[in-house]
Motif scaffolding. Structure first.
Motif, PDB file in Angstrom:
ATOM      1  N   GLY A  12       0.798  -1.173   0.205  1.00 21.12           N
ATOM      2  CA  GLY A  12       0.440  -0.017   0.216  1.00 21.12           C
ATOM      3  C   GLY A  12       0.990   1.313  -0.100  1.00 21.12           C
ATOM      4  N   TYR A  13       2.026   1.457   0.486  1.00 22.41           N
ATOM      5  CA  TYR A  13       2.758   2.848   1.028  1.00 22.41           C
ATOM      6  C   TYR A  13       3.038   2.791  -0.525  1.00 22.41           C
ATOM      7  N   LEU A  14       4.107   1.467  -1.109  1.00 15.66           N
ATOM      8  CA  LEU A  14       5.017   1.942  -2.593  1.00 15.66           C
ATOM      9  C   LEU A  14       3.565   1.855  -3.881  1.00 15.66           C
ATOM     10  N   SER A  15       2.210   2.064  -3.496  1.00 14.10           N
ATOM     11  CA  SER A  15       1.021   2.168  -4.607  1.00 14.10           C
ATOM     12  C   SER A  15       1.018   3.696  -4.510  1.00 14.10           C
ATOM     13  N   GLY A  16       0.654   3.981  -3.028  1.00 10.94           N
ATOM     14  CA  GLY A  16       0.961   5.503  -2.828  1.00 10.94           C
ATOM     15  C   GLY A  16       1.938   6.489  -3.355  1.00 10.94           C
ATOM     16  N   SER A  17       2.988   5.688  -3.119  1.00  7.63           N
ATOM     17  CA  SER A  17       4.099   6.387  -3.404  1.00  7.63           C
ATOM     18  C   SER A  17       4.497   7.046  -5.034  1.00  7.63           C
ATOM     19  N   VAL A  18       3.536   6.390  -6.439  1.00  6.52           N
ATOM     20  CA  VAL A  18       3.720   6.530  -7.168  1.00  6.52           C
ATOM     21  C   VAL A  18       2.831   7.458  -7.291  1.00  6.52           C
ATOM     22  N   LEU A  19       3.692   8.328  -7.573  1.00  5.16           N
ATOM     23  CA  LEU A  19       3.398  10.138  -8.136  1.00  5.16           C
ATOM     24  C   LEU A  19       1.632  10.108  -9.537  1.00  5.16           C
ATOM     25  N   TYR A  20       1.461   9.691  -9.762  1.00  7.61           N
ATOM     26  CA  TYR A  20       0.543  10.050 -10.907  1.00  7.61           C
ATOM     27  C   TYR A  20       0.196  11.153 -12.066  1.00  7.61           C
ATOM     28  N   ALA A  21       0.220  12.195 -10.772  1.00  6.75           N
ATOM     29  CA  ALA A  21      -0.314  13.468 -10.695  1.00  6.75           C
ATOM     30  C   ALA A  21       1.162  14.251 -11.484  1.00  6.75           C
ATOM     31  N   PHE A  22       2.723  13.844 -10.901  1.00  3.46           N
ATOM     32  CA  PHE A  22       3.777  14.426 -11.283  1.00  3.46           C
ATOM     33  C   PHE A  22       3.615  13.747 -12.940  1.00  3.46           C
ATOM     34  N   LEU A  23       3.506  12.426 -12.347  1.00  2.00           N
ATOM     35  CA  LEU A  23       3.949  11.346 -13.936  1.00  2.00           C
ATOM     36  C   LEU A  23       3.872  11.683 -15.165  1.00  2.00           C
ATOM     37  N   ILE A  24       2.300  11.585 -14.790  1.00  4.20           N
ATOM     38  CA  ILE A  24       0.690  11.581 -16.306  1.00  4.20           C
ATOM     39  C   ILE A  24       1.156  13.049 -16.917  1.00  4.20           C
ATOM     40  N   PRO A  25       0.966  13.952 -16.319  1.00  7.65           N
ATOM     41  CA  PRO A  25       1.598  15.070 -17.352  1.00  7.65           C
ATOM     42  C   PRO A  25       2.754  15.149 -17.849  1.00  7.65           C
ATOM     43  N   CYS A  26       4.241  14.411 -16.867  1.00  4.55           N
ATOM     44  CA  CYS A  26       4.858  14.849 -17.403  1.00  4.55           C
ATOM     45  C   CYS A  26       4.907  13.817 -19.355  1.00  4.55           C
ATOM     46  N   LEU A  27       4.100  12.404 -19.254  1.00  5.86           N
ATOM     47  CA  LEU A  27       5.049  10.975 -20.192  1.00  5.86           C
ATOM     48  C   LEU A  27       3.470  11.968 -20.860  1.00  5.86           C
ATOM     49  N   PHE A  28       2.476  12.103 -20.937  1.00 11.28           N
ATOM     50  CA  PHE A  28       2.021  12.949 -21.986  1.00 11.28           C
ATOM     51  C   PHE A  28       1.679  14.650 -22.730  1.00 11.28           C
ATOM     52  N   THR A  29       2.388  15.646 -21.829  1.00 11.31           N
ATOM     53  CA  THR A  29       2.532  16.974 -21.777  1.00 11.31           C
ATOM     54  C   THR A  29       4.167  17.251 -21.675  1.00 11.31           C
ATOM     55  N   GLY A  30       5.227  16.357 -21.351  1.00  5.29           N
ATOM     56  CA  GLY A  30       6.085  16.947 -20.641  1.00  5.29           C
ATOM     57  C   GLY A  30       6.065  17.981 -19.948  1.00  5.29           C
ATOM     58  N   ALA A  45      -5.891  17.957  -8.081  1.00  4.52           N
ATOM     59  CA  ALA A  45      -6.164  19.274  -8.446  1.00  4.52           C
ATOM     60  C   ALA A  45      -5.770  20.161  -9.296  1.00  4.52           C
ATOM     61  N   ASN A  46      -4.002  20.406  -8.852  1.00  3.02           N
ATOM     62  CA  ASN A  46      -3.364  21.061 -10.180  1.00  3.02           C
ATOM     63  C   ASN A  46      -2.984  20.863 -11.260  1.00  3.02           C
ATOM     64  N   VAL A  47      -3.683  19.365 -11.332  1.00  6.52           N
ATOM     65  CA  VAL A  47      -3.493  18.778 -12.800  1.00  6.52           C
ATOM     66  C   VAL A  47      -4.818  19.282 -13.663  1.00  6.52           C
ATOM     67  N   PHE A  48      -5.391  19.281 -12.581  1.00  3.26           N
ATOM     68  CA  PHE A  48      -6.745  20.241 -13.960  1.00  3.26           C
ATOM     69  C   PHE A  48      -6.676  21.349 -14.011  1.00  3.26           C
ATOM     70  N   HIS A  49      -6.210  22.223 -13.391  1.00  4.38           N
ATOM     71  CA  HIS A  49      -5.932  23.877 -13.332  1.00  4.38           C
ATOM     72  C   HIS A  49      -4.913  23.646 -14.271  1.00  4.38           C
ATOM     73  N   VAL A  50      -3.522  22.613 -14.840  1.00  3.05           N
ATOM     74  CA  VAL A  50      -2.555  23.249 -15.818  1.00  3.05           C
ATOM     75  C   VAL A  50      -3.382  22.307 -16.619  1.00  3.05           C
ATOM     76  N   CYS A  51      -3.315  21.645 -16.346  1.00  4.98           N
ATOM     77  CA  CYS A  51      -3.412  20.303 -17.922  1.00  4.98           C
ATOM     78  C   CYS A  51      -4.789  20.163 -18.632  1.00  4.98           C
ATOM     79  N   GLY A  52      -5.810  20.567 -18.299  1.00  8.39           N
ATOM     80  CA  GLY A  52      -7.104  20.386 -18.589  1.00  8.39           C
ATOM     81  C   GLY A  52      -7.773  19.073 -17.605  1.00  8.39           C
ATOM     82  N   ALA A  53      -9.297  18.834 -18.173  1.00  9.44           N
ATOM     83  CA  ALA A  53      -9.848  17.529 -18.059  1.00  9.44           C
ATOM     84  C   ALA A  53      -9.928  16.789 -18.177  1.00  9.44           C
ATOM     85  N   ARG A  54      -9.059  16.405 -19.349  1.00  7.49           N
ATOM     86  CA  ARG A  54      -9.090  15.520 -19.987  1.00  7.49           C
ATOM     87  C   ARG A  54      -7.341  14.512 -18.944  1.00  7.49           C
TER      88      ARG A  54
END
Length: 208
Positions: A12-30, A45-54
């Motif tokens: 559970g700790y390792l699952s929580g440690s994966v920061l998708y809010a950092f990784l996914i914007p980096c992967l799809f938008t740089g 919330a910051n991903v919605f604000h910076v990268c949009g809804a999708r």
């Protein structure tokens, strides 16, 4: 702590440690969401604000899942009534993993999304899920709060009050009291160590 329980806590700790809010914007938008967001927080919330809804919806689903999956799997295998308070670390682990990610030098997000995920897994506690979602929606739809930390304080103070008021399983009650206190304490430390303009005494924000 037996080996099976320990495996779920570590997983559970390792699952929580994966920061998708950092990784996914980096992967799809740089985009490095930590650099682009006003508070430097790798959160949904910051991903919605910076990268949009999708991108935001994809991140939200992944952030919910990292709290939901380890707790749901543990509930399928372990008996909460037998373990009693030994099950509390299973609920805490993905939230603390998100807040103190071993994959990000023990820095992370606030912990709202993985908390939602754990509540969804424990579907018997759906009233608490309704409370935290309603409180969060209220902060986003009104102009009562000027910055994210104030919103988080409101959401988790409200959540903490309802956790204490609702009659619920004592294991879940203790787990979510600790989750709420951990998030509120983290918010307090961030306010002290890296104040935003709205945190500073005497700062004035023009109301629009």
């Amino acid at each position: 702590m037996d080996i099976q329980l320990l495996a779920f806590v570590i997983g559970g700790y390792l699952s929580g440690s994966v920061l998708y809010a950092f990784l996914i914007p980096c992967l799809f938008t740089g985009i490095d969401i930590r650099a682009m967001s006003p508070d430097g927080n790798p959160g949904t919330a910051n991903v919605f604000h910076v990268c949009g809804a999708r991108i935001g919806i994809l991140v939200a689903m992944m952030e919910f899942s990292k709290g939901f999956l380890p707790v749901a799997m543990a509930l399928a295998v372990l008996d909460v009534d037998t373990l009693q308070y030994g099950f509390v670390p299973v609920i805490l682990a993905p939230v603390l993993g998100h807040m103190c990610s071993v994959l990000n030098h023990f820095h992370g997000g606030i912990g709202i999304a993985p908390t939602f995920g754990t509540l969804i897994a424990i579907f018997l506690e759906s009233r608490l899920l309704i409370v935290v979602v309603a409180a969060y929606a209220l902060t986003r739809l009104t102009g009562w709060f000027r910055e994210n930390r104030s919103r988080t304080d409101f959401v988790f103070l409200t959540f903490l009050i309802f956790v204490l008021l609702f009659e619920s399983h004592p294991v879940y009650r203790l787990a979510y009291v600790l989750v709420s206190l951990a998030i509120l304490f983290r918010n307090y430390l961030q306010r002290v160590l890296s104040p935003q303009p709205d945190d500073c005494p005497g700062s004035v924000v023009k109301e629009l």
